[in-house]
Design a protein around this motif. Sequence first.
Motif, PDB file in Angstrom:
ATOM      1  N   MET A 198     -11.633  12.332   7.494  1.00 27.68           N
ATOM      2  CA  MET A 198     -11.824  13.397   6.509  1.00 27.68           C
ATOM      3  C   MET A 198     -11.132  14.689   6.922  1.00 27.68           C
ATOM      4  N   LEU A 199     -10.189  14.587   7.873  1.00 29.74           N
ATOM      5  CA  LEU A 199      -9.661  15.811   8.463  1.00 29.74           C
ATOM      6  C   LEU A 199      -8.981  16.709   7.433  1.00 29.74           C
ATOM      7  N   ASN A 200      -8.332  16.090   6.438  1.00 26.93           N
ATOM      8  CA  ASN A 200      -7.608  16.902   5.472  1.00 26.93           C
ATOM      9  C   ASN A 200      -8.459  17.323   4.295  1.00 26.93           C
ATOM     10  N   ASP A 201      -9.727  16.952   4.317  1.00 25.26           N
ATOM     11  CA  ASP A 201     -10.617  17.325   3.221  1.00 25.26           C
ATOM     12  C   ASP A 201     -11.134  18.741   3.455  1.00 25.26           C
ATOM     13  N   PRO A 202     -11.105  19.581   2.424  1.00 26.66           N
ATOM     14  CA  PRO A 202     -11.597  20.958   2.641  1.00 26.66           C
ATOM     15  C   PRO A 202     -13.089  21.030   2.926  1.00 26.66           C
ATOM     16  N   ASN A 203     -13.825  20.014   2.513  1.00 34.10           N
ATOM     17  CA  ASN A 203     -15.271  20.048   2.714  1.00 34.10           C
ATOM     18  C   ASN A 203     -15.728  19.153   3.862  1.00 34.10           C
ATOM     19  N   GLN A 204     -14.884  19.038   4.889  1.00 35.77           N
ATOM     20  CA  GLN A 204     -15.237  18.096   5.954  1.00 35.77           C
ATOM     21  C   GLN A 204     -16.554  18.459   6.628  1.00 35.77           C
ATOM     22  N   ILE A 205     -16.795  19.759   6.781  1.00 35.50           N
ATOM     23  CA  ILE A 205     -18.020  20.187   7.468  1.00 35.50           C
ATOM     24  C   ILE A 205     -19.240  19.765   6.671  1.00 35.50           C
ATOM     25  N   LYS A 206     -19.153  19.939   5.347  1.00 34.89           N
ATOM     26  CA  LYS A 206     -20.251  19.511   4.483  1.00 34.89           C
ATOM     27  C   LYS A 206     -20.467  18.008   4.618  1.00 34.89           C
ATOM     28  N   PHE A 207     -19.366  17.277   4.694  1.00 39.16           N
ATOM     29  CA  PHE A 207     -19.461  15.826   4.829  1.00 39.16           C
ATOM     30  C   PHE A 207     -20.184  15.445   6.106  1.00 39.16           C
ATOM     31  N   MET A 208     -19.781  16.074   7.206  1.00 43.47           N
ATOM     32  CA  MET A 208     -20.419  15.754   8.484  1.00 43.47           C
ATOM     33  C   MET A 208     -21.902  16.111   8.440  1.00 43.47           C
ATOM     34  N   SER A 209     -22.228  17.242   7.799  1.00 42.95           N
ATOM     35  CA  SER A 209     -23.635  17.634   7.758  1.00 42.95           C
ATOM     36  C   SER A 209     -24.439  16.656   6.907  1.00 42.95           C
ATOM     37  N   PHE A 253     -19.470  12.720  -3.255  1.00 47.77           N
ATOM     38  CA  PHE A 253     -18.854  13.738  -2.414  1.00 47.77           C
ATOM     39  C   PHE A 253     -17.575  14.279  -3.031  1.00 47.77           C
ATOM     40  N   TRP A 254     -16.778  13.362  -3.577  1.00 47.09           N
ATOM     41  CA  TRP A 254     -15.590  13.834  -4.316  1.00 47.09           C
ATOM     42  C   TRP A 254     -16.015  14.008  -5.757  1.00 47.09           C
ATOM     43  N   HIS A 255     -16.630  15.128  -6.021  1.00 48.46           N
ATOM     44  CA  HIS A 255     -17.430  15.239  -7.234  1.00 48.46           C
ATOM     45  C   HIS A 255     -16.638  15.588  -8.471  1.00 48.46           C
ATOM     46  N   ILE A 275     -28.626  21.135  10.088  1.00 45.80           N
ATOM     47  CA  ILE A 275     -28.879  22.541   9.728  1.00 45.80           C
ATOM     48  C   ILE A 275     -27.750  23.424  10.228  1.00 45.80           C
ATOM     49  N   PHE A 276     -27.346  23.166  11.466  1.00 42.06           N
ATOM     50  CA  PHE A 276     -26.280  23.992  12.041  1.00 42.06           C
ATOM     51  C   PHE A 276     -24.998  23.863  11.236  1.00 42.06           C
ATOM     52  N   SER A 277     -24.586  22.617  10.979  1.00 44.50           N
ATOM     53  CA  SER A 277     -23.274  22.479  10.347  1.00 44.50           C
ATOM     54  C   SER A 277     -23.329  22.810   8.875  1.00 44.50           C
TER      55      SER A 277
END
Lengths: 666, 469
Positions: free
Chosen positions: A104-115, A153-155, A14-16
């Motif tokens: 995933m560091l260079n992915d713009p959606n890394q936070i979404k990925f982690m969540s 994820f890479w939609h 929820i947080f991320s």
Amino acid sequence: MYILPIYLTLISFIFSFFFGRLFNNYYVGLLNSINVLFSFIVSLFIFYEVVLCRSTTIIDFGSWITIGVLEVKWAFMFDSLTSVMLIVILSISTCAHFYSIEYMLNDPNQIKFMSYLSLFTFFMLLLVTSSNLIILFIGWEGVGISSYLLINFWHTRMGANKSAIMAMFVNKIGDISLLLAFAIIYIQLHSFDFTILSLAINKSLLSDILYDNNIILAVLDNKYINAIGIFFIIGAVGKSAQLGLHTWLPEAMEGPTPVSSLIHAATMVTAGIFLIIRTNVIFQCSENLAIIIIALGSLTAFVGSTIGVFQLDIKKIIAYSTCSQLGYMFLSCGLYGYKFSIYHLTNHAFFKALLFLVAGYIIHAINNEQDLRKLGGLLKILPFAYTGLMIGSLSLLGFPFFSGFFSKEKIIELYYSAYNINEYNAITYANNLMFYQMLTNIAVIFTVLYSIKIVVYVFYYTFQNNKNNLISLHYSSYYTIIPLFLLSILSIISGYMLEDLMVGINTNSWNSAIYKINGSLLQPIDISVFEFNLMSSKLPVYSIFYFSILFIFLFYIKSNILFYLKINAIWITTIFNHLNKKYLFINKNVYYPIIDTFFKFSYNSMYKFFDKGIIEWIGPFGIVIYTNKLIKSSLRIQTGLIYHYFGLIVLSIIILILLLIYNITI
Amino acid sequence: MNNKQDNYSIWIDFSLWFFIFSFLYANYLWVIFDPHISTFQFIRFLRFPDLDISARLGIDAISFFFIYLTSLIILLCLLFTANSRNTTKDIINNSMLLFTVGILLIIVFYTLDLLVFYIAFEAILIPFFVYIGIAGYRTRRIHAAYLFFFYTLVGSFMSLIAIFFILLQVGSTDVEIIWNTEFLGNKAYIIWFSLFITFAVKIPMFPFHIWSPEAHVEAPTEGSVLLAGLLLKLGTYGMLRFLLPTFQEISYYFSPLVIMIASIGIVYTSFSTLRQIDIKRVIAYSSISHMNMCMVGLFSFNEVALKGSIFLLIAHGITSGALFFIIGSLYNRFNTKIIHYFGGVIYFAPTLCFLLLIFTLSNTSFPLSSNFIGELGILVGVLYTENYIAVCAAVIGIFLCTIYSIILCNKIIFLMPKYKSIIVADIFMVEIITLLPLLFLTVLLGILPNIINHHFYYHIIQDNIEIFS
């Protein structure tokens, strides 16, 4: 403390997901990872209390659903099975979380990925800690949807979309049948609880309670046991990618590599196995169910490994090997070796997660190149990846004293103890069993082949790819290295460390998780270890040795040995094509026609013929048109000519007079 | 809202505040509503002394939640209308129509009199006919409005026959008097059939359903929300309120027929939905499928299935309403409803996509969402009656619902945008305010369904129903 892992993963999701974008993606990733790490430490305590101190715990949060007499509780059960699964899930999840901080560091959606990863872990925890079937179903559907989101994820890629939808649909078949099984269980037992289920079926236990405590419980009929078992098997087949519904798993490799490692190798795909082990009372009651499970498992092991040999994508090979290893776990359930199944599940989780993460490490280093033919000669460049992949592969193919050896060996040995299980038609049963044992043994050889193929193709020969990829080689940092290192250690030692605890002779650690039904069924493996001579029971080990050396030599002599084999004769080429395209003839003759028929049926028959056809003609359009026709025909009578009207009047008078004469009353 | 301050109408204000008040009052009613009383509560009388008519109004657990839903959804529709891109005149027209429909709906759910029910039920047609007729630009909308009007009207005239029969025998149309009257012989069959056809057209059931997709597609966003969220529930509500309690034996006698028709409806509409290209049409067909699933639950004469289907009615009202709001928002942005033109909306409107995904999952009866509770109840209850055809239909319905919903969702949300020159804004504050209560309710009812279910604990349709127990 027991619920803490569930809370932590949910909170970190929820947080991320909602507030993560306000922070730096590196720190959000780190926070999620540390949450999961902390959950893992908690799960170690749970393991200590539940397994080592033998205290099964049930935590009840009160009622969730009350529809009339149907009642479902928010309750979580922590027994030995759950706590082992907790350790597996959370350790792999911790590794995958830390790994994807870097990956995933260079992915713009890394936070979404982690969540999403945290969400998946949450649902998986819900699945294994559930105390009744409906909460298990939350987790079951939840891991499905988070797998859908993570594959996709890479939609922007069409392939990712296709495979995500495919995974969703194939899993839904299993989900639906699971729902049906739950409904049958409910109408028979009036409860969804695992404890009630085990009590109701385990008749000897039941009778004790009936006489002691005056609890009246329904007893399941044999008919219903078979129905429930078959629906459960379909559900497990869908989730665990067994033969028939296995197609989604290799396609799911479109997702990022940590996803493949966490979801499609270690945890989610083992949910089907977990379900069968959790409800093993049902499967212990019927030999018919057992032979179905054995058949499915061994065929999957065989088919998965044969396809895996002919694939050229490094992730696809590992995916098919997952398929085949899941087959081993499945057939072990059919042979009543539930503890061997969970033992292999644990070991497999470690070495398969390692294999995937190493594959991701290599792919990440060489400019996202997954094709086996375009890698090569990486021994000098990525020695750490070589170590990891070697350990994982040796463990996978069951090389002695790696973890895979301990569990896989025992599952294959389990066949010898199953020949005397069926008392009624022993010969047929034994013949069937022999066939499946043969398939399993062949699958072992193919496993050796593709494992060695990966190692040789990737690390030996010469580098096949563009020179620029070597120049811009990307070495990963400690966030990637440390999970790999830990998983390597675990892949080596987990089999040896856990053997006595999990599958030792007369081990007590499973408490009530694996039921022992008194009756005609034997408790298989405890007896059989000593029964057969070493030569036959150790056949897989010898074959592994022999074929490892053979294949290493073959690949050493000629790098493209498979190519020369392929072009040697036309029939070999045909077989190669079928295997390379994942049993093309089945796809062409079974899957595509079914889907085609569905879609054609829905358009031609349902929509065009009924909705836009018959119903509209009977309904609005028909009424409008026929009213118009009626009006036109009635208009034709009113011609405006006097003699027409006069004729009509005369005609009607004549008819009236005739009616009067013959005295016909209307 | 600020930039329209100068040409703002008092009427919009009035209708908004009226429904804000009624929604708050509905919340207050939920607090003071006593679930342990098995008869009607908050009874009021509608008296017309000149005509010597008096009709009762009253609430029980079933009607209460529909009233709650009505006041919420009408309020959200008014909000959505007031902030749409139409001219002020259109906004005033629309909110007048919505206000009228809302008042009539509350009367329909509040009344305990068959005649008043019938009058309000019929009267909803008029504003709605106008509403479909004046909206949009396509000539097809005239066809849709006629379809909607005449299908419902023809169905409703049947119930006029029933009312005449009932008045002739009983002399009153009060619900509780009708419940305790025994209708004999052919008269009972005639009344049952005429009432059944009235409600079956409204649900809509299999042969009478084609008005529904047309009307949904051609109606404006708020109209579709009202149709799916509330008007479709009128049929099932009528069955629950009048048909099942009055004619228990006949309903039980005809239940295989009804379940058969409803099962055909589920399978047939689910299959039809697979190949639709209009987003609204997909959701409209899926609504038909869900409503028919409710019918299977109602007529399987099992407590769990009955309560499950009531729950599914409420849940579906929330979910489909929210889905139509989202489609309206998408339409406002892209000016199309054809799936093929969509793609990659997540790049422009991630919040909208998040909400779309959540409500789509709820529509596919994902656990922890409100629809799951209802469908679980229906599945368990129907399987309990060993009606395997209905079970198969329900299973096919759930399965195909996942397929078309996920395909729809995937095509809209993911992939690359089809036209890279079109850049749209993310969700506005008004749309968030519109969708958040629905999101909250969906998740809340999924996690704590007992806040509704314990109202049905002591009775379901009054004490005089013995078959249900």
